[in-house]
Design an enzyme around this catalytic site. Sequence first.
Site, short mmCIF file in Angstrom:
data_model
loop_
_atom_site.label_atom_id
_atom_site.label_comp_id
_atom_site.label_asym_id
_atom_site.label_seq_id
_atom_site.Cartn_x
_atom_site.Cartn_y
_atom_site.Cartn_z
N ASN A 9 36.85 5.37 -31.76
CA ASN A 9 35.52 5.57 -31.18
C ASN A 9 35.43 7.04 -30.75
O ASN A 9 36.02 7.43 -29.76
CB ASN A 9 35.37 4.62 -29.98
CG ASN A 9 34.10 4.88 -29.18
OD1 ASN A 9 33.20 5.60 -29.63
ND2 ASN A 9 34.03 4.28 -28.00
N TRP A 10 34.67 7.81 -31.52
CA TRP A 10 34.59 9.25 -31.23
C TRP A 10 33.65 9.56 -30.06
O TRP A 10 33.58 10.70 -29.60
CB TRP A 10 34.14 10.02 -32.48
CG TRP A 10 35.25 10.25 -33.46
CD1 TRP A 10 36.44 9.57 -33.53
CD2 TRP A 10 35.31 11.25 -34.49
NE1 TRP A 10 37.21 10.07 -34.55
CE2 TRP A 10 36.54 11.10 -35.15
CE3 TRP A 10 34.42 12.24 -34.93
CZ2 TRP A 10 36.92 11.92 -36.22
CZ3 TRP A 10 34.79 13.05 -36.00
CH2 TRP A 10 36.03 12.89 -36.63
N LYS A 11 32.87 8.56 -29.63
CA LYS A 11 31.92 8.76 -28.54
C LYS A 11 31.00 9.96 -28.86
O LYS A 11 30.68 10.18 -30.02
CB LYS A 11 32.66 8.92 -27.21
CG LYS A 11 33.67 7.77 -26.99
CD LYS A 11 34.25 7.71 -25.61
CE LYS A 11 35.21 6.53 -25.52
NZ LYS A 11 35.76 6.33 -24.19
N HIS A 93 29.88 -1.42 -25.26
CA HIS A 93 30.94 -0.59 -24.67
C HIS A 93 30.63 -0.36 -23.20
O HIS A 93 29.46 -0.24 -22.82
CB HIS A 93 31.02 0.75 -25.42
CG HIS A 93 32.22 1.57 -25.03
ND1 HIS A 93 32.26 2.29 -23.86
CD2 HIS A 93 33.43 1.72 -25.62
CE1 HIS A 93 33.44 2.88 -23.76
NE2 HIS A 93 34.17 2.55 -24.82
N GLU A 95 30.74 2.15 -21.39
CA GLU A 95 29.94 3.36 -21.12
C GLU A 95 28.45 3.08 -21.37
O GLU A 95 27.59 3.63 -20.68
CB GLU A 95 30.46 4.53 -21.95
CG GLU A 95 31.79 5.03 -21.39
CD GLU A 95 32.71 5.72 -22.39
OE1 GLU A 95 32.26 6.07 -23.50
OE2 GLU A 95 33.90 5.87 -22.06
N GLU A 163 38.61 -4.00 -23.07
CA GLU A 163 38.78 -2.65 -22.56
C GLU A 163 38.59 -2.64 -21.05
O GLU A 163 37.44 -2.61 -20.56
CB GLU A 163 37.74 -1.72 -23.19
CG GLU A 163 37.85 -1.62 -24.69
CD GLU A 163 37.31 -0.29 -25.19
OE1 GLU A 163 38.08 0.44 -25.84
OE2 GLU A 163 36.15 0.05 -24.91
N GLY A 169 40.05 6.36 -20.80
CA GLY A 169 40.07 7.80 -20.58
C GLY A 169 40.85 8.25 -19.34
O GLY A 169 40.72 9.38 -18.90
N SER A 209 43.13 4.07 -23.14
CA SER A 209 44.30 4.95 -23.08
C SER A 209 45.41 4.56 -24.06
O SER A 209 46.59 4.71 -23.74
CB SER A 209 44.83 5.04 -21.65
OG SER A 209 43.85 5.64 -20.80
N GLY A 230 39.73 5.77 -28.07
CA GLY A 230 38.79 6.85 -27.83
C GLY A 230 39.45 8.20 -28.08
O GLY A 230 39.56 8.66 -29.22
N GLY A 231 39.89 8.84 -27.00
CA GLY A 231 40.42 10.20 -27.07
C GLY A 231 41.41 10.45 -28.20
O GLY A 231 41.31 11.45 -28.92
#
Length: 247
Positions: A9-11, A93, A95, A163, A169, A209, A230-231
Amino acid sequence: MRRKLAAGNWKMNGLSASLTETAALLAQVSDIRAEVLICPPATLLAPMAAQVRTGALALGGQDCHPASSGAHTGDISAQMLRDAGATYVIVGHSERRADHAETDSMVRSKTEAAWAEGLRAIVCVGETEAERDADNTLAIIGGQLAGSVPDQATGENLVVAYEPVWAIGTGRTPTLDQIGEVHDFIRSRLEKRFGEGVGRSVRLLYGGSVKPGNAAEIFGVSNVDGALVGGASLKASDFSAIATALD
Ligand code: PGA
Protein backbone atom coordinates in the site's frame (compact mmCIF):
# COMPACT_ATOMS: atom_id res chain seq x y z
CA MET A 1 -4.99 -23.99 -0.56
CA ARG A 2 -4.93 -20.25 -0.04
CA ARG A 3 -2.37 -18.53 -2.25
CA LYS A 4 -0.09 -16.31 -0.18
CA LEU A 5 -0.38 -12.59 -0.87
CA ALA A 6 2.09 -9.75 -0.36
CA ALA A 7 0.15 -6.50 -0.80
CA GLY A 8 1.92 -3.14 -0.92
CA ASN A 9 0.00 0.00 0.00
CA TRP A 10 1.88 3.04 -1.26
CA LYS A 11 -0.63 5.44 0.33
CA MET A 12 -0.09 9.07 -0.84
CA ASN A 13 3.45 8.36 -2.04
CA GLY A 14 4.88 7.92 -5.50
CA LEU A 15 5.54 9.99 -8.62
CA SER A 16 6.28 8.84 -12.15
CA ALA A 17 9.93 8.45 -11.12
CA SER A 18 8.79 5.67 -8.77
CA LEU A 19 8.13 3.42 -11.78
CA THR A 20 11.79 2.45 -11.50
CA GLU A 21 10.89 0.75 -8.18
CA THR A 22 8.16 -1.32 -9.82
CA ALA A 23 10.54 -2.24 -12.63
CA ALA A 24 13.05 -3.46 -10.03
CA LEU A 25 10.33 -5.27 -8.09
CA LEU A 26 9.12 -7.04 -11.24
CA ALA A 27 12.58 -8.44 -11.79
CA GLN A 28 12.95 -9.51 -8.15
CA VAL A 29 9.61 -11.33 -7.76
CA SER A 30 9.32 -12.89 -11.21
CA ASP A 31 9.71 -16.48 -10.00
CA ILE A 32 8.20 -16.52 -6.52
CA ARG A 33 5.02 -18.46 -5.78
CA ALA A 34 3.26 -15.85 -3.67
CA GLU A 35 0.99 -13.32 -5.35
CA VAL A 36 2.46 -9.80 -5.27
CA LEU A 37 0.19 -6.76 -5.37
CA ILE A 38 0.95 -3.04 -5.45
CA CYS A 39 -1.71 -0.45 -4.62
CA PRO A 40 -0.13 2.79 -5.87
CA PRO A 41 -1.76 6.23 -5.85
CA ALA A 42 -4.44 6.33 -8.56
CA THR A 43 -2.25 8.55 -10.75
CA LEU A 44 0.21 5.67 -11.21
CA LEU A 45 -2.23 2.84 -11.94
CA ALA A 46 -2.33 3.21 -15.70
CA PRO A 47 1.43 3.66 -16.24
CA MET A 48 2.10 0.71 -13.91
CA ALA A 49 -0.44 -1.40 -15.77
CA ALA A 50 1.47 -0.72 -18.97
CA GLN A 51 4.69 -1.66 -17.19
CA VAL A 52 3.49 -4.96 -15.69
CA ARG A 53 1.73 -6.35 -18.73
CA THR A 54 3.36 -9.70 -18.03
CA GLY A 55 0.93 -10.23 -15.15
CA ALA A 56 3.73 -10.90 -12.68
CA LEU A 57 2.42 -8.12 -10.46
CA ALA A 58 -1.20 -7.39 -9.59
CA LEU A 59 -2.41 -3.80 -9.15
CA GLY A 60 -5.02 -2.31 -6.86
CA GLY A 61 -6.64 0.93 -5.77
CA GLN A 62 -6.56 2.29 -2.22
CA ASP A 63 -10.23 3.23 -2.00
CA CYS A 64 -13.34 3.45 -4.18
CA HIS A 65 -16.63 5.32 -4.08
CA PRO A 66 -19.83 3.30 -3.61
CA ALA A 67 -21.23 4.71 -6.89
CA SER A 68 -19.93 3.78 -10.34
CA SER A 69 -19.94 7.40 -11.62
CA GLY A 70 -21.53 10.77 -10.94
CA ALA A 71 -21.17 14.11 -9.18
CA HIS A 72 -18.58 13.20 -6.55
CA THR A 73 -15.69 15.61 -6.99
CA GLY A 74 -12.32 14.13 -6.17
CA ASP A 75 -13.56 10.55 -5.75
CA ILE A 76 -12.70 7.49 -7.78
CA SER A 77 -14.97 4.59 -8.69
CA ALA A 78 -14.31 0.88 -8.83
CA GLN A 79 -15.07 1.01 -12.54
CA MET A 80 -12.33 3.63 -13.03
CA LEU A 81 -9.85 1.52 -11.07
CA ARG A 82 -10.62 -1.53 -13.18
CA ASP A 83 -10.41 0.55 -16.35
CA ALA A 84 -6.92 1.72 -15.29
CA GLY A 85 -5.70 -1.85 -14.72
CA ALA A 86 -6.58 -2.69 -11.11
CA THR A 87 -7.88 -6.09 -10.04
CA TYR A 88 -7.95 -5.29 -6.31
CA VAL A 89 -9.00 -2.40 -4.09
CA ILE A 90 -8.30 -1.72 -0.42
CA VAL A 91 -11.41 -0.61 1.47
CA GLY A 92 -11.83 0.61 5.02
CA HIS A 93 -8.16 1.28 5.74
CA SER A 94 -7.90 2.86 9.19
CA GLU A 95 -6.50 6.06 7.64
CA ARG A 96 -9.69 6.35 5.55
CA ARG A 97 -11.84 5.48 8.56
CA ALA A 98 -10.06 8.21 10.57
CA ASP A 99 -9.39 10.92 7.95
CA HIS A 100 -12.70 10.57 6.08
CA ALA A 101 -14.98 9.32 8.85
CA GLU A 102 -15.71 6.10 6.99
CA THR A 103 -18.14 3.87 8.85
CA ASP A 104 -18.56 0.10 8.60
CA SER A 105 -21.67 0.55 6.48
CA MET A 106 -19.79 2.82 4.06
CA VAL A 107 -17.02 0.25 3.83
CA ARG A 108 -19.63 -2.40 3.10
CA SER A 109 -21.11 -0.28 0.26
CA LYS A 110 -17.65 0.30 -1.18
CA THR A 111 -16.96 -3.44 -1.04
CA GLU A 112 -20.21 -4.11 -2.92
CA ALA A 113 -19.19 -1.51 -5.52
CA ALA A 114 -15.84 -3.22 -5.92
CA TRP A 115 -17.49 -6.61 -6.38
CA ALA A 116 -19.94 -5.21 -8.92
CA GLU A 117 -16.91 -4.36 -11.06
CA GLY A 118 -15.21 -7.70 -10.48
CA LEU A 119 -12.51 -6.27 -8.22
CA ARG A 120 -11.26 -8.19 -5.20
CA ALA A 121 -11.74 -6.19 -2.01
CA ILE A 122 -9.18 -6.08 0.79
CA VAL A 123 -11.33 -5.12 3.77
CA CYS A 124 -9.29 -3.68 6.65
CA VAL A 125 -10.14 -4.06 10.32
CA GLY A 126 -8.16 -3.24 13.45
CA GLU A 127 -8.34 -1.92 16.97
CA THR A 128 -6.88 1.29 18.40
CA GLU A 129 -4.43 1.14 21.26
CA ALA A 130 -7.10 2.30 23.74
CA GLU A 131 -9.41 -0.48 22.55
CA ARG A 132 -6.69 -3.08 23.04
CA ASP A 133 -5.80 -1.70 26.47
CA ALA A 134 -9.46 -1.96 27.44
CA ASP A 135 -9.48 -5.64 26.32
CA ASN A 136 -11.95 -4.86 23.58
CA THR A 137 -9.90 -6.06 20.60
CA LEU A 138 -11.99 -9.06 19.58
CA ALA A 139 -15.29 -7.24 20.11
CA ILE A 140 -14.10 -4.39 17.90
CA ILE A 141 -12.83 -6.71 15.18
CA GLY A 142 -16.02 -8.77 15.30
CA GLY A 143 -18.15 -5.65 14.92
CA GLN A 144 -16.06 -4.29 12.04
CA LEU A 145 -16.22 -7.63 10.23
CA ALA A 146 -19.97 -7.96 10.66
CA GLY A 147 -20.58 -4.38 9.53
CA SER A 148 -18.02 -4.04 6.73
CA VAL A 149 -18.20 -7.37 4.89
CA PRO A 150 -21.24 -7.87 2.64
CA ASP A 151 -23.16 -11.17 2.53
CA GLN A 152 -21.86 -12.25 -0.89
CA ALA A 153 -18.28 -12.91 0.27
CA THR A 154 -16.26 -15.69 -1.34
CA GLY A 155 -12.63 -16.76 -1.19
CA GLU A 156 -12.20 -15.14 -4.60
CA ASN A 157 -13.68 -11.70 -3.97
CA LEU A 158 -12.63 -11.07 -0.36
CA VAL A 159 -9.34 -10.62 1.49
CA VAL A 160 -9.39 -9.43 5.11
CA ALA A 161 -6.48 -7.40 6.49
CA TYR A 162 -5.98 -7.22 10.24
CA GLU A 163 -4.19 -3.95 10.92
CA PRO A 164 -3.95 -2.77 14.53
CA VAL A 165 -4.14 1.02 14.24
CA TRP A 166 -1.33 1.46 16.77
CA ALA A 167 1.02 -0.72 14.73
CA ILE A 168 0.69 1.21 11.47
CA GLY A 169 3.77 3.22 10.65
CA THR A 170 5.02 3.05 14.24
CA GLY A 171 7.58 0.26 14.15
CA ARG A 172 5.58 -1.52 16.85
CA THR A 173 3.90 -4.86 16.25
CA PRO A 174 1.68 -7.10 18.35
CA THR A 175 3.22 -10.26 19.78
CA LEU A 176 2.94 -13.33 17.58
CA ASP A 177 0.37 -14.73 20.05
CA GLN A 178 -1.72 -11.57 19.73
CA ILE A 179 -1.61 -11.75 15.93
CA GLY A 180 -2.55 -15.44 16.03
CA GLU A 181 -5.43 -14.82 18.42
CA VAL A 182 -6.99 -12.21 16.13
CA HIS A 183 -6.42 -14.18 12.92
CA ASP A 184 -7.94 -17.34 14.43
CA PHE A 185 -10.88 -15.25 15.60
CA ILE A 186 -11.41 -13.73 12.13
CA ARG A 187 -11.22 -17.18 10.55
CA SER A 188 -13.80 -18.60 12.94
CA ARG A 189 -16.14 -15.64 12.41
CA LEU A 190 -15.92 -16.04 8.62
CA GLU A 191 -16.56 -19.80 8.88
CA LYS A 192 -19.55 -19.22 11.10
CA ARG A 193 -21.10 -16.61 8.85
CA PHE A 194 -20.26 -17.91 5.39
CA GLY A 195 -19.80 -21.65 6.02
CA GLU A 196 -16.58 -23.59 6.40
CA GLY A 197 -15.73 -23.75 2.71
CA VAL A 198 -15.89 -20.01 2.11
CA GLY A 199 -14.58 -19.14 5.56
CA ARG A 200 -11.49 -21.25 5.03
CA SER A 201 -10.76 -19.92 1.56
CA VAL A 202 -10.64 -16.19 2.41
CA ARG A 203 -7.08 -14.93 2.76
CA LEU A 204 -6.17 -13.08 5.94
CA LEU A 205 -3.36 -10.53 5.85
CA TYR A 206 -1.55 -9.00 8.79
CA GLY A 207 -0.60 -5.31 8.42
CA GLY A 208 1.29 -2.84 10.59
CA SER A 209 5.07 -2.31 10.58
CA VAL A 210 5.87 -5.44 8.56
CA LYS A 211 9.54 -5.32 7.55
CA PRO A 212 12.02 -7.75 6.00
CA GLY A 213 13.31 -8.42 9.53
CA ASN A 214 9.99 -9.52 11.08
CA ALA A 215 8.10 -10.91 8.06
CA ALA A 216 9.17 -14.55 8.35
CA GLU A 217 8.12 -14.93 11.99
CA ILE A 218 4.78 -13.20 11.35
CA PHE A 219 4.16 -15.48 8.35
CA GLY A 220 4.71 -18.47 10.60
CA VAL A 221 1.62 -17.58 12.67
CA SER A 222 -1.52 -19.65 12.08
CA ASN A 223 -4.04 -18.15 9.65
CA VAL A 224 -1.64 -15.46 8.42
CA ASP A 225 -1.77 -15.74 4.61
CA GLY A 226 0.33 -12.69 3.83
CA ALA A 227 0.78 -9.04 4.65
CA LEU A 228 -0.49 -5.58 3.83
CA VAL A 229 2.65 -3.47 3.83
CA GLY A 230 2.90 0.31 3.88
CA GLY A 231 6.31 1.92 4.33
CA ALA A 232 8.38 -1.13 3.44
CA SER A 233 6.52 -1.58 0.14
CA LEU A 234 7.99 1.65 -1.25
CA LYS A 235 11.41 0.08 -1.71
CA ALA A 236 11.60 -2.82 -4.14
CA SER A 237 14.36 -4.62 -2.24
CA ASP A 238 12.45 -4.50 1.07
CA PHE A 239 9.13 -5.49 -0.45
CA SER A 240 10.58 -8.33 -2.49
CA ALA A 241 12.31 -9.65 0.65
CA ILE A 242 8.93 -9.67 2.41
CA ALA A 243 7.20 -11.37 -0.56
CA THR A 244 9.99 -13.93 -0.77
CA ALA A 245 9.55 -14.76 2.93
CA LEU A 246 6.07 -16.07 2.02
CA ASP A 247 7.46 -18.85 -0.22
P1 PGA B 1 3.06 0.25 7.57
O1 PGA B 1 1.55 0.46 7.04
O2 PGA B 1 3.56 -1.03 6.97
O3 PGA B 1 3.80 1.45 7.09
O4 PGA B 1 2.97 0.15 9.05
C1 PGA B 1 0.68 -0.62 6.88
C2 PGA B 1 -0.63 -0.17 6.31
O5 PGA B 1 -1.12 0.91 6.68
O6 PGA B 1 -1.21 -0.86 5.45
